[in-house]
Design an enzyme around this catalytic site. Structure first.
Site, mmCIF file in Angstrom:
data_model
loop_
_atom_site.group_PDB
_atom_site.id
_atom_site.type_symbol
_atom_site.label_atom_id
_atom_site.label_comp_id
_atom_site.label_asym_id
_atom_site.label_seq_id
_atom_site.Cartn_x
_atom_site.Cartn_y
_atom_site.Cartn_z
ATOM 1 N N ARG A 42 -14.673 -52.215 36.906
ATOM 2 C CA ARG A 42 -15.418 -50.794 37.643
ATOM 3 C C ARG A 42 -14.536 -50.943 38.990
ATOM 4 O O ARG A 42 -15.183 -50.342 40.251
ATOM 5 C CB ARG A 42 -16.737 -51.088 38.100
ATOM 6 N N TYR A 96 -7.618 -25.925 39.954
ATOM 7 C CA TYR A 96 -7.252 -25.503 38.408
ATOM 8 C C TYR A 96 -9.017 -25.442 38.637
ATOM 9 O O TYR A 96 -9.681 -25.500 39.748
ATOM 10 C CB TYR A 96 -7.167 -27.332 38.617
ATOM 11 N N ASP A 168 -2.260 -32.244 43.687
ATOM 12 C CA ASP A 168 -2.465 -32.596 42.846
ATOM 13 C C ASP A 168 -1.362 -32.239 41.377
ATOM 14 O O ASP A 168 -0.237 -30.823 42.019
ATOM 15 C CB ASP A 168 -2.924 -31.791 41.647
ATOM 16 N N LYS A 193 -2.795 -35.081 30.304
ATOM 17 C CA LYS A 193 -1.801 -34.194 30.431
ATOM 18 C C LYS A 193 -0.931 -34.901 29.826
ATOM 19 O O LYS A 193 -0.148 -35.177 29.033
ATOM 20 C CB LYS A 193 -1.408 -33.052 31.217
HETATM 21 C C1 LIG Z 1 -6.715 -30.581 33.176
HETATM 22 C C2 LIG Z 1 -6.956 -30.491 34.494
HETATM 23 C C3 LIG Z 1 -6.875 -31.870 35.731
HETATM 24 C C4 LIG Z 1 -8.172 -32.067 35.173
HETATM 25 O O1 LIG Z 1 -8.256 -33.442 34.957
HETATM 26 P P1 LIG Z 1 -9.413 -33.966 33.541
HETATM 27 O O2 LIG Z 1 -8.842 -35.256 32.409
HETATM 28 O O3 LIG Z 1 -10.027 -32.821 33.023
HETATM 29 O O4 LIG Z 1 -10.754 -34.413 34.125
HETATM 30 C C5 LIG Z 1 -6.907 -31.538 37.018
HETATM 31 N N1 LIG Z 1 -5.756 -30.711 37.545
HETATM 32 C C6 LIG Z 1 -5.224 -29.819 36.905
HETATM 33 C C7 LIG Z 1 -3.406 -29.509 37.243
HETATM 34 C C8 LIG Z 1 -5.141 -29.974 34.834
HETATM 35 O O5 LIG Z 1 -4.490 -29.234 34.752
#
Ligand SMILES: *Cc1c(COP(=O)(O)O)cnc(C)c1O
Length: 389
Positions: A42, A96, A168, A193
């Site tokens: 952690r 998102y 992001d 992703k």
């Molecule tokens: C899926 C996604 C998230 C969140 O991610 P998790 O791993 O599901 O918590 C944030 N931003 C974008 C653009 C995403 O596609």
């Protein structure tokens, strides 16, 4: 500097007896009297965590970062570490769904206010900045319409007003876009992703420079969204092929988008690599390639017809998530935006006939054939209505 494909493959040189790959260190207890700092999962400082961060820093051209158990853990930790009661933050208009939910449910409790940019132009961000604005948060390309925001334009605006910027970068991956080199202060990823890329891992990451990292780390320790050693090992395996996966997805997506654009059953295709895309020029300026994500609108607004099309697909799986080796498709109206009232959703440009496609690494011929035969199924419906785009 090493190229990204080389960075992906090669990690730190290990001792000869350890082999070429980093061993998995599953310990949660570390001796403390012999180490310079206390090591603990952690505290985000185990060997397995650090090696992934090192690789991501090289790929994003950042100095340091943190690895989390999900994208949302990364996003929430960074936002709540940098925003205090009384602060205001500006967000991209299209963000998102999970991030949207975080703002709408958690910000007011902490007396943090926020606004959405009114559009995707730099002026649309300038319009909503207030004296107490501390942060601008970008998502480009956006979900699901792949809108591109001029990163350097927004960075310039933010720097003039001494406002921090976060981005992001999930949809682009560092292979297609390196926001830190365009002046962004902090990059976020849902590694679930593209970075993971095989639809079997959940993790998140943030990459930034030392000074900002040091502001976030103590709070990240308190929030405790750290990742375990076994998943770190799988991420390292995934990252080795990140560049070739994304390159193939880029190529496939361009072919698929070009194909879809020519079909009469399709009203519009949203892919930043198509010269017709409204933000194509900005995409070309700031992205190395256009990515594997696209959306398209069937020339129908009847859910039954959308379902007919989805039923007919055999290779492309209607599923949630994105960025994996397999092509998957989803209806934002039935998934990510199911809770948004229909009228509001349509105002956002997300019609009932809109589908989001995450293009995989299969043969482009097979992906196109699958789409083609499913579109044939709805041709008569389009003709019956004498649809005129
Ligand atoms: C899926 C996604 C998230 C969140 O991610 P998790 O791993 O599901 O918590 C944030 N931003 C974008 C653009 C995403 O596609």
């Amino acid at each position: 500097m090493k190229s990204q494909s080389t960075i992906c493959v090669h990690g730190k040189k290990r001792k000869p007896e350890e082999g070429l790959n980093t061993p998995i260190y599953p310990s949660s207890a570390y001796r403390y009297r012999e180490t310079a700092e206390n090591v603990y999962p952690r505290y985000y400082n185990t060997i397995n965590q650090q090696e992934i961060v090192d690789k991501l820093c090289q790929l994003e051209e950042g100095e340091t970062g943190l690895l989390f158990s999900s994208g949302m853990a990364a996003i929430s930790t960074c936002l709540f570490s940098l925003l205090e009661p009384g602060d205001h933050a500006v967000f991209s208009k299209e963000i998102y769904g999970g991030t949207f939910s975080l703002l709408s449910k958690e910000f007011a409790k902490r007396q943090i206010s926020y606004s959405f940019a009114t559009g995707s132009e730099v002026e649309d961000y300038a319009d909503v900045i207030r004296p107490e604005t501390q942060l601008i948060y970008l998502e480009t390309p956006s979900n699901p319409l792949l809108t591109i925001v001029d990163i350097e334009g927004v960075v310039k605006l933010a720097q003039e007003k001494d406002i921090r910027t976060m981005l992001d970068n999930t949809f682009a991956s560092p292979i297609n876009q390196q926001p830190l080199s365009l002046g962004i202060d902090l990059v976020l990823h849902s590694g679930t992703k593209y970075l993971g890329g095989h639809s079997d891992l959940s993790f998140g990451a943030m990459i930034t420079y030392e000074e900002l990292h040091n502001l976030i780390l103590p709070q990240a320790v308190n929030y405790g969204g750290n990742l375990n050693a076994l998943d770190c090992y799988l991420i390292d395996r995934s990252l080795k092929t990140l560049e070739i996966r994304v390159e193939r997805q880029n190529e496939n997506a361009m072919k698929v988008a070009t194909f879809l654009e020519q079909r009469p059953e399709i009203k519009s295709v949203f892919y930043p690599g198509l010269p017709k895309h409204p933000t194509y020029e900005i995409a070309r300026k700031q992205m190395k390639n256009f990515g594997g994500m696209m959306a398209f609108e069937l020339a129908t607004d009847e859910m039954v017809e959308v379902d007919l099309f989805l039923d007919r697909l055999s290779l492309i799986q209607p599923s949630l998530s994105l960025g994996g080796v397999e092509s998957i498709i989803c209806s934002p109206a039935q998934t990510s935006h199911i809770k948004v009232p229909r009228e509001e959703r349509i105002k956002l440009g997300i019609s009932d006939g809109l589908l989001r496609l995450s293009v995989g690494i299969e043969s482009p011929r097979d992906i196109i054939d699958d789409l083609s035969q499913a579109l044939d199924k709805i041709t008569h419906l389009v003709n019956q209505k004498a649809y005129h785009p």
